[in-house]
Enzyme design. Structure first.
Site, PDB file in Angstrom:
ATOM      1  N   MET A 176       0.848  -1.321  -0.112  1.00 23.93           N
ATOM      2  CA  MET A 176       0.012   0.067   0.085  1.00 23.93           C
ATOM      3  C   MET A 176       1.024   1.418   0.017  1.00 23.93           C
ATOM      4  O   MET A 176       0.507   2.206  -0.356  1.00 23.93           O
ATOM      5  CB  MET A 176      -0.835   0.018   1.293  1.00 23.93           C
ATOM      6  CG  MET A 176      -2.176  -0.845   1.139  1.00 23.93           C
ATOM      7  SD  MET A 176      -3.355  -0.583   2.234  1.00 23.93           S
ATOM      8  CE  MET A 176      -2.552  -1.309   3.864  1.00 23.93           C
ATOM      9  N   TYR A 196      -1.244  -6.288  17.443  1.00 22.48           N
ATOM     10  CA  TYR A 196      -1.702  -5.691  16.012  1.00 22.48           C
ATOM     11  C   TYR A 196      -2.838  -5.202  16.528  1.00 22.48           C
ATOM     12  O   TYR A 196      -3.260  -4.045  15.984  1.00 22.48           O
ATOM     13  CB  TYR A 196      -1.775  -6.763  15.132  1.00 22.48           C
ATOM     14  CG  TYR A 196      -2.097  -6.157  13.661  1.00 22.48           C
ATOM     15  CD1 TYR A 196      -1.284  -5.441  12.944  1.00 22.48           C
ATOM     16  CD2 TYR A 196      -3.607  -6.347  13.247  1.00 22.48           C
ATOM     17  CE1 TYR A 196      -1.525  -4.853  11.770  1.00 22.48           C
ATOM     18  CE2 TYR A 196      -3.755  -5.745  12.149  1.00 22.48           C
ATOM     19  CZ  TYR A 196      -2.857  -5.252  11.137  1.00 22.48           C
ATOM     20  OH  TYR A 196      -3.166  -4.610  10.296  1.00 22.48           O
ATOM     21  N   THR A 241      -1.379  -7.509  -0.638  1.00 21.43           N
ATOM     22  CA  THR A 241       0.003  -7.184  -0.575  1.00 21.43           C
ATOM     23  C   THR A 241       0.944  -8.067  -0.034  1.00 21.43           C
ATOM     24  O   THR A 241       0.442  -9.236   0.403  1.00 21.43           O
ATOM     25  CB  THR A 241      -0.082  -5.948   0.626  1.00 21.43           C
ATOM     26  OG1 THR A 241      -0.494  -6.521   2.025  1.00 21.43           O
ATOM     27  CG2 THR A 241      -1.072  -4.657   0.462  1.00 21.43           C
ATOM     28  N   ASP A 299      11.516   3.883   4.296  1.00 19.94           N
ATOM     29  CA  ASP A 299      11.362   2.470   4.526  1.00 19.94           C
ATOM     30  C   ASP A 299      12.698   2.134   5.134  1.00 19.94           C
ATOM     31  O   ASP A 299      13.553   2.682   5.149  1.00 19.94           O
ATOM     32  CB  ASP A 299      10.729   1.822   3.194  1.00 19.94           C
ATOM     33  CG  ASP A 299      10.166   0.508   3.591  1.00 19.94           C
ATOM     34  OD1 ASP A 299      10.676  -0.392   4.067  1.00 19.94           O
ATOM     35  OD2 ASP A 299       8.812   0.287   3.454  1.00 19.94           O
ATOM     36  N   VAL A 346      10.795   4.148  11.663  1.00 19.83           N
ATOM     37  CA  VAL A 346       9.774   5.065  12.226  1.00 19.83           C
ATOM     38  C   VAL A 346       9.814   5.153  13.794  1.00 19.83           C
ATOM     39  O   VAL A 346       9.083   6.111  14.326  1.00 19.83           O
ATOM     40  CB  VAL A 346       8.316   4.644  11.554  1.00 19.83           C
ATOM     41  CG1 VAL A 346       8.241   4.866  10.204  1.00 19.83           C
ATOM     42  CG2 VAL A 346       7.853   3.302  12.132  1.00 19.83           C
TER      43      VAL A 346
END
Length: 248
Positions: A18, A155, A190, A37, A61
């Protein structure tokens, strides 16, 4: 100029899936895009294909210093950041809470929740100083309800947290012209989805009223709308892209 002409965007997790689709569509619609990334090889390849409209930054990140470098790069190369897409995320092992370790939970938290927090914190000064901006945080249908078949406690909890943080920051910084929304994809075709389910849509498609998994660009079109001025009065909301999966 396109629907994002004049905007400077950061898209995390942009080396595949995505994130790649978001970055490609943003560039096609006139934005100047900083792709980030941990996968430098694919990130740099995609950036070369996008040409002068894009630049790549290797980026963890969960690192505050990493975010400082990404925002500084955006400003030096293109100007103040007006759009952030917090797309980077991981699922972690799909197993019960009784089997899940603290280390595994922390790994998911660092990327999915801490990374979103740090990203918003890093771009808000630019947005406030320049009259506003749009933050799009990629959550999941697991941030709307427990999806026991393809999720885990880490998650699910982090994706709920993304939804909650998005609402809070939208409420706190709306006066500064900053809009914040969360996007909740369902089953998207994905590499991460295929790896998590060990299939290419067969059984998962049976759970979706539309009868198939989505392509990444079908989520990107929603993200594009939220990043653009077309959504000028849309903030603090969740946007589900799941083919009616949780509706049914």
């Amino acid at each position: 100029m396109g629907r994002l002409g004049g905007k400077v965007a950061i898209v995390t997790g942009a080396a595949q899936g995505m994130g790649e689709a978001h970055a490609r569509l943003f560039a096609a619609e006139g934005a100047r895009v900083v792709l980030t990334d941990i996968n430098s090889d694919d990130g740099e390849r995609i950036t070369r294909e996008l040409g002068d409209a894009a630049v790549f930054a290797p980026h963890d990140v969960a690192s505050p210093e990493g975010w400082d470098r990404v925002v500084a790069l955006a400003n030096a190369k293109f100007g103040p950041v007006s759009v952030l897409v917090n797309n980077a995320g991981i699922i972690g092992p799909v197993k019960s809470i009784l089997e899940f370790t603290a280390e595994e939970f922390t790994d998911v938290f660092r990327v999915n929740e801490l990374g979103v927090f740090l990203g918003m914190k890093a771009v808000l000064p630019d947005m406030i100083a320049n009259g506003g901006g749009s933050i799009v945080n990629i959550s999941s249908i697991a941030g709307m309800l427990g999806t026991r078949a393809s999720s885990n406690a880490a998650y699910c909890s982090t994706k709920f947290a993304v939804r909650g943080m998005s609402k809070l920051i939208a409420a706190q910084y709306g006066h500064a012209g900053v809009r914040v929304n969360s996007v909740h994809p369902g089953y998207i075709l994905t590499p991460m989805m295929v790896a998590a389910t060990d299939e290419k849509g067969g059984g998962a498609a049976d759970l979706i009223p539309l009868g198939r998994l989505a392509q990444p660009d079908e989520v990107s079109r929603v993200v594009l709308f939220l990043a653009s001025d077309e959504s000028s009065f849309v903030s603090g909301a969740e946007h589900v892209v799941d083919g009616a999966m949780i509706a049914g």
